[in-house]
Scaffold this motif. Structure first.
Motif, PDB file in Angstrom:
ATOM      1  N   LEU A 107       7.996  -9.197  65.660  1.00  0.00           N
ATOM      2  CA  LEU A 107       7.873  -9.622  67.053  1.00  0.00           C
ATOM      3  C   LEU A 107       7.813 -11.144  67.122  1.00  0.00           C
ATOM      4  CD1 LEU A 107       5.086  -7.176  68.289  1.00  0.00           C
ATOM      5  CD2 LEU A 107       7.515  -7.079  68.915  1.00  0.00           C
ATOM      6  N   PRO A 108       8.352 -11.732  68.191  1.00  0.00           N
ATOM      7  CA  PRO A 108       8.129 -13.169  68.421  1.00  0.00           C
ATOM      8  C   PRO A 108       6.746 -13.377  69.014  1.00  0.00           C
ATOM      9  CG  PRO A 108       9.450 -12.252  70.189  1.00  0.00           C
ATOM     10  CD  PRO A 108       9.233 -11.129  69.205  1.00  0.00           C
ATOM     11  N   GLY A 109       6.265 -14.611  68.948  1.00  0.00           N
ATOM     12  CA  GLY A 109       4.982 -14.916  69.551  1.00  0.00           C
ATOM     13  C   GLY A 109       5.045 -14.832  71.067  1.00  0.00           C
ATOM     14  N   GLY A 110       3.892 -14.638  71.687  1.00  0.00           N
ATOM     15  CA  GLY A 110       3.854 -14.553  73.141  1.00  0.00           C
ATOM     16  C   GLY A 110       2.438 -14.407  73.650  1.00  0.00           C
ATOM     17  N   ALA A 111       2.272 -14.593  74.954  1.00  0.00           N
ATOM     18  CA  ALA A 111       0.964 -14.485  75.591  1.00  0.00           C
ATOM     19  C   ALA A 111       0.614 -13.022  75.820  1.00  0.00           C
ATOM     20  CB  ALA A 111       0.967 -15.240  76.921  1.00  0.00           C
ATOM     21  N   ALA A 112      -0.658 -12.752  76.052  1.00  0.00           N
ATOM     22  CA  ALA A 112      -1.092 -11.397  76.380  1.00  0.00           C
ATOM     23  C   ALA A 112      -0.385 -10.921  77.645  1.00  0.00           C
ATOM     24  CB  ALA A 112      -2.605 -11.365  76.563  1.00  0.00           C
ATOM     25  N   PHE A 130       8.365  -3.810  75.351  1.00  0.00           N
ATOM     26  CA  PHE A 130       7.116  -3.642  74.615  1.00  0.00           C
ATOM     27  C   PHE A 130       6.157  -4.725  75.090  1.00  0.00           C
ATOM     28  CE2 PHE A 130       4.312  -4.777  71.054  1.00  0.00           C
ATOM     29  CZ  PHE A 130       3.718  -3.546  70.809  1.00  0.00           C
ATOM     30  N   GLU A 131       4.969  -4.303  75.538  1.00  0.00           N
ATOM     31  CA  GLU A 131       3.994  -5.251  76.079  1.00  0.00           C
ATOM     32  C   GLU A 131       3.009  -5.676  74.995  1.00  0.00           C
ATOM     33  OE1 GLU A 131       0.424  -5.419  79.427  1.00  0.00           O
ATOM     34  OE2 GLU A 131       2.098  -4.015  79.686  1.00  0.00           O
ATOM     35  N   LEU A 132       2.807  -6.986  74.888  1.00  0.00           N
ATOM     36  CA  LEU A 132       1.811  -7.519  73.965  1.00  0.00           C
ATOM     37  C   LEU A 132       0.432  -7.363  74.602  1.00  0.00           C
ATOM     38  CD1 LEU A 132       3.570 -10.830  72.811  1.00  0.00           C
ATOM     39  CD2 LEU A 132       3.521  -8.628  71.638  1.00  0.00           C
ATOM     40  N   LYS A 133      -0.421  -6.581  73.975  1.00  0.00           N
ATOM     41  CA  LYS A 133      -1.753  -6.342  74.530  1.00  0.00           C
ATOM     42  C   LYS A 133      -2.669  -7.551  74.369  1.00  0.00           C
ATOM     43  CE  LYS A 133      -0.632  -2.135  75.553  1.00  0.00           C
ATOM     44  NZ  LYS A 133      -0.394  -1.770  76.969  1.00  0.00           N
ATOM     45  N   ALA A 134      -2.405  -8.354  73.361  1.00  0.00           N
ATOM     46  CA  ALA A 134      -3.216  -9.555  73.096  1.00  0.00           C
ATOM     47  C   ALA A 134      -2.278 -10.702  72.761  1.00  0.00           C
ATOM     48  CB  ALA A 134      -4.186  -9.288  71.944  1.00  0.00           C
ATOM     49  N   PRO A 135      -2.756 -11.931  72.861  1.00  0.00           N
ATOM     50  CA  PRO A 135      -1.883 -13.062  72.497  1.00  0.00           C
ATOM     51  C   PRO A 135      -1.428 -12.933  71.042  1.00  0.00           C
ATOM     52  CG  PRO A 135      -3.876 -13.829  73.591  1.00  0.00           C
ATOM     53  CD  PRO A 135      -4.090 -12.381  73.297  1.00  0.00           C
TER      54      PRO A 135
END
Length: 679
Positions: free
Chosen positions: A314-319, A344-349
């Protein structure tokens, strides 16, 4: 001048190129040198509108009987319009196009393109938001955005109740720049080629299996204890034809082949796995299709299957931010399925360290000295020396790693050739790219390959820039090769099968780059005929499932800058001691900051930098050819496509004419141009 109704398209005033004729609606006015006044010309017909050709020698009379006329001018300025053969029929509006064609409006959405001899070239259909589709009589088409909803749909005679999207017909019938190519063909048409044979013969569209397989991303779940990796599960089903379809091409179920998984539009996985480089397709359409089916099956006799892709980065991203995944496959006739999208949702940063990698290959020396170049090694070392500190200065990267893979030579005090380095071998180039792919280890690289920084597997937030400066060669089948140091010892400077077997093909590059998972990738190929690296094998930019570097560049979003067109030559400059493209990019573009021009804002974007290179190289070529002094001019090696022998030519000696180098940029990225460096 005030003209009643001039805001209307059909009454708007227009001048001929020499400003001696003026058309307002269906009225024609002319002026003489003596009076400079316009006087109305009496016409024997009553058009809605008159338009001029660019050279002012023809007019198009638009109306119920649209016709062409040649302009005949008497010595005193009198004008007569002489009819040319052909009745173009009823048209609401029209215009002259380049290369001897006219555009006629039959309705607000239906436009026809015809040659001046009234041969139908094709139809242009207009949709919403500047969408368009152009088609010809054979069924070929082009459109403004192959991955958007199209301006037009297809209705087949054997299935008249369904509207089919162009994606179904894309592989066989989509032709980029179709209208331009057809206009050029008709303009240059000869008795020996009356049918415009630039295009391959098409199979009957009704024989195409139009049933699409069903592809769904079933789930996306985090890998255990690895927050930056996910497991993606994809189901693939072979679809049976609908009972309502009775056409011959609809009686077979779809089959399923060649599954591709994308992350934010970039290819990350593919099944079946490709174990060795794919050669470009050769042979008849039937032979190519049969070979592809044998290489890319997914279901092995079953109707459906589920495939699991592990450890997808995954690439980096905000919550609460999302990463979009997509997938598609192909049916037995290489008709693409619908693309299935799932976020796909990032649950945390997710914080990821960004890294940049520079891989510069410069091959000045070869096993056979007859092949030696002068400045390719300079290109490689100069790119790293200039770009590495400037990438670090941006503060965006935790680490910037550069690797120079070079071979070079010099003359010793006795005037004999002496090797300085010989590391630019085929195996060494592959070994470095294998490390970036995660298939090799940096500690296993040969001692001569020294990385400034830490060479490791590239990840989705990383930048990879690759330069390859060497000889280039394109064969008649569209295969492209760049030459490493170890091409073998040959008695003559001739391209042979043995030399090509040791060279690096575009298929090799495609295979080696397939697993490099960088979010941003740039490749600069400074070699003769280098655009053939992308264009070879009749490459079409789109989700075609084709072989070769062009398809890989499209699928992974790799920006490729080729120093020359496929039929063009790459020059070395005596004055700059570099290849022209390398000098334009590095010295002019970055050191002198001239690439900061779209806009001039103190920042040089990646696309901005590469585009500057395409514009600057022809200017450098002209500058070097006109430069005075003993070491002026530019130099290259030319390969004769018939004899395969080569010779060195120098521009100042008058050996070549009209050989201006023209780079070609292949970029299929849609997002905003990311910053490369600051000025």
């Amino acid at each position: 001048m005030s003209v009643k109704g001039s805001s209307s398209l059909t009454t708007r005033p227009s001048f001929s190129s020499d400003a001696r004729l003026l058309a307002i609606g269906g009225d024609l006015f002319s002026r003489t040198d003596r009076t400079h006044r316009f006087s109305k010309t009496n016409l024997q017909f009553n058009p809605k509108r008159i338009v001029f050709s660019d050279d002012g020698k023809k007019v198009l009379s638009i109306g119920g009987k649209t016709s062409l006329y040649s302009v005949n001018r008497a010595k005193r300025g009198a004008v007569a319009l002489l009819p040319l053969p052909g009745d173009f029929g009823d048209a609401g509006d029209g215009a002259f196009l380049e290369n001897g064609a006219v555009l006629l409006s039959r309705s607000s959405e239906d436009l026809e393109v015809r040659s001046l001899s009234n041969t139908l070239i094709g139809q242009l259909l207009l949709g919403k938001d500047e969408d368009w589709v152009f088609t010809d009589a054979a069924g070929r088409f082009d459109l403004n955005d192959i991955e958007k909803q199209a301006a037009g749909y297809w209705v087949m005679p054997d299935d008249p109740l369904r509207a089919l999207p162009p994606a179904i017909f894309m592989r066989d019938y989509y032709e980029p720049r179709l209208m331009r190519r057809l206009m050029d063909c008709h303009a240059n048409q000869s008795a020996s080629d009356p049918s415009c044979s630039d295009f391959r013969t098409l199979r009957a569209v009704t024989s195409l299996n139009r049933v699409q397989p069903d592809v769904k991303i079933v789930s996306i779940n985090p890998e255990t204890d690895k927050p930056d990796e996910v497991v993606v599960t994809v189901s693939v089903t072979s679809v049976e034809p609908s009972p309502s379809t009775v056409g011959i091409g609809q009686r077979r179920e779809s089959g399923a082949y060649d599954l591709r998984l994308f992350r934010r539009g970039q290819l990350v996985r593919q099944l079946p796995e490709i174990e060795k480089p794919d050669a470009l397709d050769t042979g008849t359409q039937e032979e190519v299709l049969a070979r592809w089916r044998s290489q890319r099956p997914l279901l092995n006799g079953s109707r459906n299957a589920v495939f699991t892709f592990r450890h997808v980065l995954l690439p980096g991203g905000a919550a609460n931010s999302t990463v979009e995944f997509s997938a598609y496959a192909f049916n037995e006739d290489r008709v693409k399925s619908e693309t299935f999208y799932r976020p796909f949702e990032l649950k945390a940063p997710l914080e990821k360290k960004r890294r940049a990698y520079l891989v510069a290959v410069g091959v000045s020396a070869y096993e056979s000295p007859a092949w030696d170049l002068r400045y390719a090694e300079n290109d490689a070392r100069r790119l790293n020396a200039v770009l590495e500190p400037r990438l670090k200065a941006t503060g965006k990267y935790e680490d910037v790693t550069s690797v120079a893979i070079t071979s070079s030579w010099t003359l010793n005090k006795d005037g004999q050739r002496s090797l300085i380095t010989k590391d630019a071998t085929k195996a060494n180039v592959k070994a470095v790219l294998d490390v970036l792919s995660g298939l090799g280890r940096a500690e296993d690289l040969p001692p001569g390959l020294v990385a400034h920084g830490t060479l490791r597997k590239a990840e989705p937030d990383d930048l990879v820039v690759i330069l390859y400066s060497s000889h280039g060669y394109a064969d008649r089948n569209g295969n492209f090769f760049v030459f490493p140091y170890d091409i073998g010892v040959t008695p003559f400077k001739k391209v042979t099968d043995a030399v090509l077997a040791r060279a690096i093909s575009s298929s090799d590059l495609s295979s080696w780059l397939r697993h490099v998972d960088a979010g941003e990738m740039v490749m600069v190929i400074d070699a003769c005929h280098s655009a053939a690296s992308v264009e070879g094998g009749a490459f079409k930019p789109g989700p075609m499932g084709s072989k070769g570097l062009g398809q890989m560049a499209y699928d992974k979003g790799i920006r490729i800058l080729a120093s020359t067109r496929a039929d063009d030559l790459a020059w070395e400059s005596e004055s700059t001691k570099q290849g022209l493209l390398s000098f334009a990019l590095v010295q002019d573009g970055i050191v002198d900051g001239k690439a900061d021009n779209r806009p001039t804002d103190g920042s040089i974007g990646i696309g901005e930098w590469l585009t500057y290179g395409t514009e600057r190289v022809p200017q450098l070529y002209r500058d070097d050819r006109t430069r005075t002094g003993a070491r002026s001019g530019v130099r290259l090696t030319v390969f004769d496509s018939n004899t395969h022998y080569s010779r060195v030519v120098e521009s100042e000696n008058g050996d070549v004419t009209n050989q201006t180098q023209r780079p070609a940029l292949f970029s299929y990225r849609r997002e905003k141009d990311p910053e490369l460096v600051r000025k």
